[in-house]
Scaffold this motif. Structure first.
Motif, mmCIF file in Angstrom:
data_model
loop_
_atom_site.group_PDB
_atom_site.id
_atom_site.type_symbol
_atom_site.label_atom_id
_atom_site.label_comp_id
_atom_site.label_asym_id
_atom_site.label_seq_id
_atom_site.Cartn_x
_atom_site.Cartn_y
_atom_site.Cartn_z
ATOM 1 N N TRP A 51 -7.615 -10.438 -0.227
ATOM 2 C CA TRP A 51 -8.880 -9.730 0.015
ATOM 3 C C TRP A 51 -9.886 -10.182 -1.030
ATOM 4 O O TRP A 51 -9.547 -10.385 -2.198
ATOM 5 N N ASN A 90 -7.746 -5.995 -4.641
ATOM 6 C CA ASN A 90 -6.458 -5.559 -4.086
ATOM 7 C C ASN A 90 -5.827 -4.496 -4.991
ATOM 8 O O ASN A 90 -4.805 -4.750 -5.649
ATOM 9 N N HIS A 101 0.829 -1.214 0.000
ATOM 10 C CA HIS A 101 0.000 0.000 0.000
ATOM 11 C C HIS A 101 0.861 1.261 0.000
ATOM 12 O O HIS A 101 0.463 2.310 -0.495
ATOM 13 N N ALA A 117 0.614 -11.498 -0.388
ATOM 14 C CA ALA A 117 -0.372 -10.453 -0.084
ATOM 15 C C ALA A 117 -1.527 -11.060 0.690
ATOM 16 O O ALA A 117 -1.601 -12.283 0.867
#
Ligand SMILES: Cc1cc2nc3c(=O)[nH]c(=O)nc-3n(C[C@H](O)[C@H](O)[C@H](O)COP(=O)(O)OP(=O)(O)OC[C@H]3O[C@@H](n4cnc5c(N)ncnc54)[C@H](O)[C@@H]3O)c2cc1C
Length: 382
Positions: free
Chosen positions: A279, A329, A183, A276
Motif C-alpha cells: 500500500w 501499512n 490485519h 503483504a
C-alpha cells in the motif's frame, strides 16, 4: 492451561504436541477455535504450556530488507491478492520436490490449511481468505515431511508460523516459512452467516465449487471486490467499502480477541519471508503502480534471501527502505483496535440478519467513537 483466553491465537501448537491426544480444538460461541483438554486422559506433562507461543514469547529476530515486487506473469498476478509473489515461492519449492502448506477453501467453503505437491493445485492456496484458517494436523504433517528430508514451505499468518516453530522446537534447514502482514482474522461462523445471508438476498444457493475471491481485482487492486458465485450463474461482487463482510472485517467488528493484542506485530519477524500488499506504492515507487497489485516482500533470513534471489528473475523488483515501506501499512506494527461495537455485532449476527447486524453495529460504533473523541477534547481543554 494457564493461558488467558484473549491471548490464545488458536495456533494449534498445543493440540499438535500433546502425546496423549487429549487436546481438542473446539469452537466457542463466536466460532473461534480454542484448545479443550480432556482431564481424564491428560498426564500433566506440561508440554502444551511449554510450547505455547503466547506463554513463551519467542526471541526477537533481525529486521528484514524490504522490496517492492511484481510477478512478471500477469495472469498469475491478477489471480493473486497482491503482486503474486507467493506463487513464485511455492512453484520453486514444488519444482524442487517440496511440499507447500497454505490456506484453502474446503468443499463447504470453510478455510483450512492443506498440503499440496503439484503446481496444478496452487490455485487452491492462491488469494487471501479473510477467515481464520484451521491448522488441523498440518504441523504434524509438515514435521513428518521435514524429518524425511523433503523441502517444506509453510505459509500462514504470523501466529501460525510462530505456532509451527514452537511445535517443531528445532531448526530445519529444509523448512521455509512465509508469513503475511495481517490485519486479523474473523471466525468461520461470521463467514458462513454472510454466505447464508447472500444466498437469501440472491434467492440462489452459493456455488461451492467456485472459490469466492476476497480480492477480485476486476474493480482494481486498490478498490478490490469480494466476489461469490451462485449455482444459477449469478455472481455477487461488491467493492470492499460496500461489501458487508468486508465492512465488518475492516471495521474490526469480528476479529479474534488475540488479534487486538497480537503478539506478532513489529518488523522483527520469525518467518524467512513476509508478504503483504505494498500500500502506498504510488507514492514510494510510482513506476511500480499499475493498480494490478504490487507486493511488499520483506526478506528476514539468509534462507529467505537465497530463495528470493533464485526467484528474482521472474519479478520486477525495487529495493526499498523497510521503515518507509511500512508507512502505509499500520497492520505491520500495531494490532487492530477493538471496536466498541464488536460485542454487539457478535451478538446481533446470531439474532438478526447480517445486514441489520452490520448497520446497527457500525452506526453505533461511529457514534461511540465520536463521543469518545469529543470527551477527550473536552478533558484536554479543561
Ligand atoms: C487474514 C489476512 C489478513 C491480511 N492483512 C493484511 C494487511 O493488513 N496488510 C497487508 O499488506 N497484507 C495483508 N494480508 C496479506 C495480503 O492480503 C496477501 O495475502 C499477501 O500480500 C500475499 O499476496 P500474494 O499476491 O503474494 O499471494 P496470494 O496468492 O494472494 O497469497 C496467498 C497466500 O496467503 C495465504 N493465506 C490466504 N488466506 C489465508 C488465511 N486465512 N490464513 C493464513 N494464510 C492465508 C496462503 O496460504 C498463501 O500463502 C493479509 C492476508 C490475510 C490472509
Amino acid at each position: 492451561m494457564k493461558i488467558e483466553k484473549e491471548k490464545c491465537t488458536g495456533c494449534h501448537a498445543c493440540y499438535s504436541i500433546c502425546p496423549k491426544h487429549c487436546i481438542e480444538m473446539q469452537a466457542d460461541n463466536d466460532g473461534f477455535l480454542y484448545p479443550k483438554i480432556d482431564r481424564t486422559i491428560c498426564i500433566n506433562c506440561g508440554r502444551c504450556e511449554n510450547i505455547c507461543p503466547a506463554l513463551n514469547k519467542p526471541a526477537p529476530q533481525k529486521i528484514g530488507q524490504a522490496y517492492a515486487c511484481i510477478n512478471k506473469n500477469d495472469e498469475v498476478r491478477m489471480q493473486s491478492s497482491s503482486g503474486g509473489v507467493f506463487t513464485l515461492i511455492a512453484e520453486y519449492v514444488i519444482n524442487n520436490g517440496g511440499a507447500v502448506f497454505g490456506a484453502a477453501f474446503d468443499e463447504n467453503l470453510s478455510v483450512r490449511h492443506i498440503m499440496i505437491e503439484s503446481v496444478n493445485d496452487l490455485g487452491k492456496l492462491r488469494g487471501s481468505k479473510y477467515v481464520q484458517s484451521s491448522i488441523g494436523n498440518s504441523y504434524k504433517e509438515a514435521k513428518n515431511l521435514l524429518e524425511c528430508g523433503r523441502i517444506v514451505l509453510f505459509s500462514g499468518t504470523p501466529c501460525q508460523i510462530s505456532g509451527l516453530l514452537s511445535y517443531l522446537g528445532k531448526e530445519y534447514s529444509n523448512l521455509i516459512t512465509q508469513d503475511l502482514i495481517c490485519h486479523g482474522v474473523p471466525p468461520a461462523s461470521v463467514w458462513h452467516k454472510y454466505l447464508d445471508w447472500l444466498a437469501s438476498v440472491y434467492s440462489a444457493a452459493v456455488d461451492q465449487r467456485t472459490a469466492p475471491s476476497f480480492r477480485d481485482k476486476s474493480t482494481g487492486w486498490k478498490s478490490y471486490s469480494l466476489s461469490v458465485s451462485f449455482t444459477d450463474g449469478k455472481k455477487s461482487a461488491k467493492t470492499f467499502s460496500e461489501d458487508l463482510f468486508m465492512r465488518a472485517f475492516l471495521n474490526d467488528l469480528d476479529l479474534r480477541p488475540s488479534c487486538y493484542c497480537c503478539p506478532s506485530k513489529g518488523i522483527q519477524r520469525q518467518s524467512d519471508i513476509t508478504l503483504a500488499d505494498f500500500w502506498g506504492i504510488e507514492n514510494i515507487v510510482p513506476e511500480m503502480f499499475d493498480n494490478k497489485g504490487t507486493s511488499l516482500v520483506i526478506v528476514n533470513s539468509d534462507k529467505g534471501k537465497q530463495l528470493f534471489d533464485t526467484i528474482s528473475p521472474q519479478m520486477i523488483i525495487k529495493e526499498v527502505d523497510t521503515q518507509q515501506a511500512l508507512i502505509y501499512n499500520p497492520a505491520a506494527y500495531k494490532s487492530s483496535v477493538l471496536s466498541p461495537a464488536r460485542e454487539r455485532f457478535m451478538y446481533l449476527i446470531n439474532e438478526a440478519d447480517f445486514e441489520k447486524a452490520i448497520r446497527k453495529s457500525i452506526n453505533n460504533s461511529i457514534i461511540k467513537r465520536t463521543l469518545r473523541k469529543i470527551k477527550r477534547i473536552i478533558e484536554r481543554v479543561y
